[in-house]
Write a protein that holds these residues in place. Structure first.
Motif, PDB file in Angstrom:
ATOM      1  N   HIS A 364     -11.766  -6.779  11.724  1.00  0.00           N
ATOM      2  CA  HIS A 364     -12.762  -6.598  12.780  1.00  0.00           C
ATOM      3  C   HIS A 364     -14.153  -6.330  12.193  1.00  0.00           C
ATOM      4  O   HIS A 364     -15.101  -6.089  12.933  1.00  0.00           O
ATOM      5  CB  HIS A 364     -12.366  -5.466  13.738  1.00  0.00           C
ATOM      6  CG  HIS A 364     -12.209  -4.128  13.068  1.00  0.00           C
ATOM      7  ND1 HIS A 364     -10.989  -3.634  12.680  1.00  0.00           N
ATOM      8  CD2 HIS A 364     -13.120  -3.181  12.721  1.00  0.00           C
ATOM      9  CE1 HIS A 364     -11.139  -2.450  12.134  1.00  0.00           C
ATOM     10  NE2 HIS A 364     -12.426  -2.151  12.146  1.00  0.00           N
ATOM     11  N   LEU A 365     -14.271  -6.387  10.866  1.00  0.00           N
ATOM     12  CA  LEU A 365     -15.563  -6.159  10.215  1.00  0.00           C
ATOM     13  C   LEU A 365     -16.170  -7.482   9.747  1.00  0.00           C
ATOM     14  O   LEU A 365     -15.487  -8.319   9.152  1.00  0.00           O
ATOM     15  CB  LEU A 365     -15.414  -5.221   9.020  1.00  0.00           C
ATOM     16  CG  LEU A 365     -14.970  -3.787   9.317  1.00  0.00           C
ATOM     17  CD1 LEU A 365     -14.888  -2.993   8.023  1.00  0.00           C
ATOM     18  CD2 LEU A 365     -15.916  -3.112  10.312  1.00  0.00           C
ATOM     19  N   TRP A 375     -29.206  -6.762   5.131  1.00  0.00           N
ATOM     20  CA  TRP A 375     -27.812  -7.119   5.339  1.00  0.00           C
ATOM     21  C   TRP A 375     -27.139  -5.989   6.117  1.00  0.00           C
ATOM     22  O   TRP A 375     -27.510  -4.828   5.980  1.00  0.00           O
ATOM     23  CB  TRP A 375     -27.104  -7.442   4.029  1.00  0.00           C
ATOM     24  CG  TRP A 375     -26.702  -6.291   3.171  1.00  0.00           C
ATOM     25  CD1 TRP A 375     -27.461  -5.644   2.245  1.00  0.00           C
ATOM     26  CD2 TRP A 375     -25.405  -5.662   3.142  1.00  0.00           C
ATOM     27  NE1 TRP A 375     -26.729  -4.644   1.646  1.00  0.00           N
ATOM     28  CE2 TRP A 375     -25.473  -4.635   2.170  1.00  0.00           C
ATOM     29  CE3 TRP A 375     -24.223  -5.871   3.827  1.00  0.00           C
ATOM     30  CZ2 TRP A 375     -24.380  -3.819   1.877  1.00  0.00           C
ATOM     31  CZ3 TRP A 375     -23.131  -5.061   3.543  1.00  0.00           C
ATOM     32  CH2 TRP A 375     -23.219  -4.057   2.578  1.00  0.00           C
ATOM     33  N   ALA A 376     -26.191  -6.348   6.957  1.00  0.00           N
ATOM     34  CA  ALA A 376     -25.607  -5.380   7.880  1.00  0.00           C
ATOM     35  C   ALA A 376     -24.121  -5.640   8.047  1.00  0.00           C
ATOM     36  O   ALA A 376     -23.610  -6.713   7.719  1.00  0.00           O
ATOM     37  CB  ALA A 376     -26.309  -5.455   9.238  1.00  0.00           C
ATOM     38  N   VAL A 377     -23.431  -4.628   8.547  1.00  0.00           N
ATOM     39  CA  VAL A 377     -21.999  -4.716   8.829  1.00  0.00           C
ATOM     40  C   VAL A 377     -21.787  -4.468  10.314  1.00  0.00           C
ATOM     41  O   VAL A 377     -22.349  -3.520  10.895  1.00  0.00           O
ATOM     42  CB  VAL A 377     -21.202  -3.684   8.001  1.00  0.00           C
ATOM     43  CG1 VAL A 377     -19.708  -3.759   8.342  1.00  0.00           C
ATOM     44  CG2 VAL A 377     -21.415  -3.917   6.507  1.00  0.00           C
ATOM     45  N   TRP A 378     -20.967  -5.314  10.934  1.00  0.00           N
ATOM     46  CA  TRP A 378     -20.730  -5.266  12.369  1.00  0.00           C
ATOM     47  C   TRP A 378     -19.253  -5.034  12.661  1.00  0.00           C
ATOM     48  O   TRP A 378     -18.379  -5.562  11.955  1.00  0.00           O
ATOM     49  CB  TRP A 378     -21.168  -6.576  13.029  1.00  0.00           C
ATOM     50  CG  TRP A 378     -22.537  -7.003  12.612  1.00  0.00           C
ATOM     51  CD1 TRP A 378     -22.873  -7.795  11.557  1.00  0.00           C
ATOM     52  CD2 TRP A 378     -23.778  -6.620  13.230  1.00  0.00           C
ATOM     53  NE1 TRP A 378     -24.240  -7.943  11.469  1.00  0.00           N
ATOM     54  CE2 TRP A 378     -24.827  -7.239  12.482  1.00  0.00           C
ATOM     55  CE3 TRP A 378     -24.108  -5.830  14.339  1.00  0.00           C
ATOM     56  CZ2 TRP A 378     -26.165  -7.084  12.816  1.00  0.00           C
ATOM     57  CZ3 TRP A 378     -25.436  -5.680  14.677  1.00  0.00           C
ATOM     58  CH2 TRP A 378     -26.451  -6.294  13.916  1.00  0.00           C
ATOM     59  N   ASP A 379     -18.990  -4.258  13.707  1.00  0.00           N
ATOM     60  CA  ASP A 379     -17.626  -4.035  14.181  1.00  0.00           C
ATOM     61  C   ASP A 379     -17.415  -4.942  15.398  1.00  0.00           C
ATOM     62  O   ASP A 379     -17.981  -4.713  16.468  1.00  0.00           O
ATOM     63  CB  ASP A 379     -17.435  -2.567  14.566  1.00  0.00           C
ATOM     64  CG  ASP A 379     -15.990  -2.236  14.922  1.00  0.00           C
ATOM     65  OD1 ASP A 379     -15.225  -3.167  15.244  1.00  0.00           O
ATOM     66  OD2 ASP A 379     -15.630  -1.045  14.891  1.00  0.00           O
ATOM     67  N   LEU A 380     -16.615  -5.975  15.222  1.00  0.00           N
ATOM     68  CA  LEU A 380     -16.420  -6.962  16.285  1.00  0.00           C
ATOM     69  C   LEU A 380     -15.744  -6.371  17.520  1.00  0.00           C
ATOM     70  O   LEU A 380     -15.837  -6.946  18.613  1.00  0.00           O
ATOM     71  CB  LEU A 380     -15.619  -8.146  15.754  1.00  0.00           C
ATOM     72  CG  LEU A 380     -16.271  -8.963  14.627  1.00  0.00           C
ATOM     73  CD1 LEU A 380     -15.362 -10.099  14.201  1.00  0.00           C
ATOM     74  CD2 LEU A 380     -17.620  -9.502  15.062  1.00  0.00           C
ATOM     75  N   SER A 399     -25.329  -2.769  17.872  1.00  0.00           N
ATOM     76  CA  SER A 399     -25.783  -1.894  16.791  1.00  0.00           C
ATOM     77  C   SER A 399     -24.843  -2.046  15.603  1.00  0.00           C
ATOM     78  O   SER A 399     -23.621  -1.957  15.765  1.00  0.00           O
ATOM     79  CB  SER A 399     -25.803  -0.437  17.255  1.00  0.00           C
ATOM     80  OG  SER A 399     -26.722  -0.257  18.323  1.00  0.00           O
ATOM     81  N   PRO A 400     -25.388  -2.270  14.405  1.00  0.00           N
ATOM     82  CA  PRO A 400     -24.512  -2.382  13.233  1.00  0.00           C
ATOM     83  C   PRO A 400     -23.933  -1.029  12.868  1.00  0.00           C
ATOM     84  O   PRO A 400     -24.542   0.016  13.152  1.00  0.00           O
ATOM     85  CB  PRO A 400     -25.456  -2.903  12.153  1.00  0.00           C
ATOM     86  CG  PRO A 400     -26.807  -2.374  12.546  1.00  0.00           C
ATOM     87  CD  PRO A 400     -26.814  -2.397  14.054  1.00  0.00           C
ATOM     88  N   ILE A 401     -22.789  -1.031  12.228  1.00  0.00           N
ATOM     89  CA  ILE A 401     -22.229   0.239  11.754  1.00  0.00           C
ATOM     90  C   ILE A 401     -22.829   0.618  10.407  1.00  0.00           C
ATOM     91  O   ILE A 401     -22.701   1.755   9.962  1.00  0.00           O
ATOM     92  CB  ILE A 401     -20.693   0.178  11.667  1.00  0.00           C
ATOM     93  CG1 ILE A 401     -20.226  -0.902  10.686  1.00  0.00           C
ATOM     94  CG2 ILE A 401     -20.088  -0.064  13.037  1.00  0.00           C
ATOM     95  CD1 ILE A 401     -18.719  -0.896  10.466  1.00  0.00           C
TER      96      ILE A 401
END
Length: 497
Positions: A364-365, A375-380, A399-401
Motif C-alpha cells: 500500500h506504499l 520525493w514523497a511516500v504515499w499510503d494508497l 497528504s504524503p506520509i
C-alpha cells in the motif's frame, strides 16, 4: 511538457527524461568485447578521521567544544548537490564509507537500464561479484545508427581494500586490486532507448535457463521486444555465437504516435504482460499469447492531460497498475475497466511527476519523485475514489506520509529496497544518488545534536556522487548493492546498508 531535450547550450539541468551530453569517446567497434580501466579503483581521500572520546578529556568539555566546532564549520561543510566546488577543486570518494565501488564506462551513455536475475544464487556475499544487466544507449544525434541495446556482464567486482565485513571471496587472498571487467553483446537499434525493462519467464525444463525478454521504449515511438536469452548464455558458454536473426526484435509495438518513457512488465503474469505510456498521455497494454506472439489492445487507457512519465504494475494485484504524469498526478487503473478510465486520480505535485516506485514488501506504499526535487511516500489506503470525472484543478490532494526536499534538481529515479520497506534509493539531477531510511526518527536530545545541520534530514543515510545520474536499481540477489547509470555505470555498496 515533453522532456526530450536539455537546454540548447547544454548548461541547464536535464529533466528526468532528458538526454545527457554524449561522452567524448573514440570510435569503437560494434562488439567491443571487454572493457577495463586499470585506474578505476584507485581512490584518494585526504579526510582526517577523528574518533570522539579518545582524548581523555571530560565528556562535557569535549562535547561543548565539538558543538562549537560544528557551528563554526557548518558554512564550510561540503554537501553534494548543495555546495559548489571552487575552481580547480574536485571530489573523490571516501573509500572507508564503501564496501564496494566500481565505475565502468560504455561507448555511449545510457538513459536507462535494468538488472537481469541470474542463476548464481540469491543473497550472495561472495567477492569478486558478478552481475548481468541490459541497457539502451543514447548516441550523438549525428551517429544515431550507433545506438544499440547492450546486454552486459560485470565481473571481477571486488570489495574495497581494508573492508572488514564478514563476507567471503572466491579466493582466499581476495584480489582487491583486480580491475572489474565489462563484457557486452550489442543489438543494433538505430534509435535512442528512453527506458528499458526486463521480464523473465521460467523454463519448463529445469536444465534450461529462463527466457529473458526486454522491452525498449524508444525515441522512434516504437517499442521493441527482444529475446536476449542467447546473448546472456553466450557470456558463459564458450563458442556460442549470437546470430543476426537473434538480434532482431520478436515484436515491434507501433501503437504509439509519440515517444514515451513509461514501460513496465507485470510481475504476476509469467508469460508476459506489458504496459507502455507516451507523451500524448496514452497507455497501451500488450499481452503475450499462448503461441508466443504478442497482441496490443488498440484501445488506450486515457485520463492524463500530459505525458505519462512512469508506469508500474501493482506487485500484489494482477489487474491493477499506477501511472505518474507531467500533469502532476498519479492515477491508479484496473485493466478490466471497460471505460479505460482511472479508478483513482490524485494531484500529488504542482510540477511534473517524473518517477514512481511501488513497494514490493508493503504494497500500500508508493514513492514518487517530481521535477522540483521533492520525493514523497504515499499510503494508497488513504486514497479515495472521486465522484464522477473530476477536472484536474479539482482533483484530490492527498497528504504524503513522508516528503523530502533535500535534492535541488529533478528526481530522476526512485526505488524501494527489495527486502526492507524502510530503505529507499533516489537519484537526481544534482548528480547524486542518495539512500534513505524512513524508520529513523530523532528524539529531542538527538535533535539538539543535529541543530547545526538542519538542512540535512535525519533519514538521509548516504550521498553518492554520480555525474548525470539517471537511474538507480538495487540488485535483487546481492544484498545492499546498487547500480546507477549516468555518464558511466557506478556499482557500489555502502557500509550503511
Amino acid at each position: 511538457m515533453s522532456k526530450r531535450m536539455a537546454d540548447e547550450d547544454n548548461t541547464g539541468p536535464l529533466k528526468a527524461g532528458g538526454r545527457p551530453d554524449a561522452m567524448d569517446v573514440d570510435e569503437t567497434p560494434a562488439d567491443m568485447g571487454e572493457f577495463e580501466d586499470e585506474f578505476e579503483d584507485e581512490f584518494e581521500s585526504e579526510d582526517e578521521i577523528i574518533e570522539a572520546g579518545v582524548d581523555g578529556r571530560p565528556d562535557a568539555e569535549r562535547e561543548a567544544e565539538e558543538a562549537m566546532d560544528v557551528d563554526n564549520a557548518t558554512p564550510g561543510t561540503f554537501i553534494v548537490g548543495r555546495t559548489k566546488l571552487e575552481p580547480g577543486q574536485t571530489l573523490s570518494p571516501d573509500p572507508t564509507t564503501y564496501r564496494m565501488l566500481h565505475n565502468l564506462s560504455t561507448p555511449w551513455p545510457c538513459l536507462s537500464f535494468d538488472i537481469i536475475r541470474d542463476g548464481l544464487g540469491d543473497n550472495r556475499t561472495v567477492y569478486p561479484a558478478t552481475m548481468y544487466t541490459v541497457a539502451g544507449t543514447q548516441a550523438d544525434s549525428a551517429k544515431a545508427s550507433d545506438n544499440s541495446i547492450m546486454v552486459m556482464k560485470f565481473s571481477g567486482l571486488s570489495k574495497m581494500q581494508g573492508s572488514d565485513e564478514d563476507e567471503s571471496s572466491d579466493d582466499e587472498s581476495d584480489d582487491e586490486d583486480a580491475d572489474p571487467i565489462l563484457e557486452h553483446k550489442s543489438i543494433p537499434l538505430n534509435t535512442t532507448t528512453n527506458r528499458i525493462r526486463v521480464h523473465q519467464t521460467p523454463s519448463q525444463d529445469p536444465s534450461k535457463p529462463p527466457t529473458t525478454l526486454t522491452a525498449a521504449m524508444t525515441e522512434s515511438t516504437n517499442v521493441f521486444i527482444h529475446d536476449i536469452t542467447p546473448h546472456i548464455t553466450s557470456f558463459d558458454t564458450p563458442g556460442t555465437i549470437v546470430t543476426p536473426q537473434q538480434n532482431k526484435p520478436i515484436c515491434t509495438i507501433r501503437a504509439h504516435k509519440s515517444e514515451g518513457y513509461a514501460v513496465d512488465w507485470s510481475p504476476l503474469h509469467a508469460a508476459g504482460k506489458l504496459l507502455t505510456g507516451d507523451n500524448d498521455g496514452l497507455i497501451y497494454v500488450t499481452t503475450r499469447t499462448d503461441g508466443g506472439g504478442f497482441v496490443t489492445d488498440t484501445r488506450p487507457f486515457q485520463g492524463h492531460t500530459s505525458s505519462v512519465e512512469e508506469i508500474q504494475w501493482s506487485p500484489s494485484e494482477a489487474s491493477v497498475f499506477a501511472s505518474a504524469s507531467s500533469d502532476g498526478t498519479i492515477r491508479v487503473w484496473d485493466v478490466r475497466s471497460k471505460g479505460r478510465k482511472p479508478a483513482l486520480s490524485m494531484q500529488v505535485s504542482d510540477v511534473d511527476v517524473n518517477v514512481m516506485s511501488w513497494s514490493r514488501q508493503t504494497t500500500h506504499l508508493l514513492a514518487s519523485g517530481d521535477d522540483a526535487g521533492v520525493w514523497a511516500v504515499w499510503d494508497l489506503r488513504q486514497w479515495k475514489p472521486s465522484a464522477g470525472a473530476a477536472a484536474a484543478s479539482s482533483l484530490q490532494r492527498p497528504s504524503p506520509i513522508a516528503s523530502f526536499n533535500f535534492h535541488k534538481e529533478q528526481i530522476t529515479s526512485v526505488e524501494w529496497h527489495p527486502t526492507d520497506d524502510s530503505i529507499v534509493a533516489v537519484s537526481a539531477g544534482d548528480n547524486t544518488v542518495t539512500l534513505w531510511d524512513l524508520a529513523v526518527e530523532l528524539d529531542d536530545e538527538e535533535s539538539k545534536d543535529t541543530a547545526g545541520i538542519q538542512d540535512v534530514p535525519p533519514q538521509l543515510l548516504f550521498v553518492h556522487y554520480q555525474n548525470l545520474a539517471k537511474e538507480v536499481h538495487w540488485h535483487p540477489q546481492i544484498p545492499g548493492t546498487l547500480v546507477a547509470t549516468g555518464e558511466e555505470f557506478s556499482i557500489f555498496r555502502t557500509i550503511s546498508v
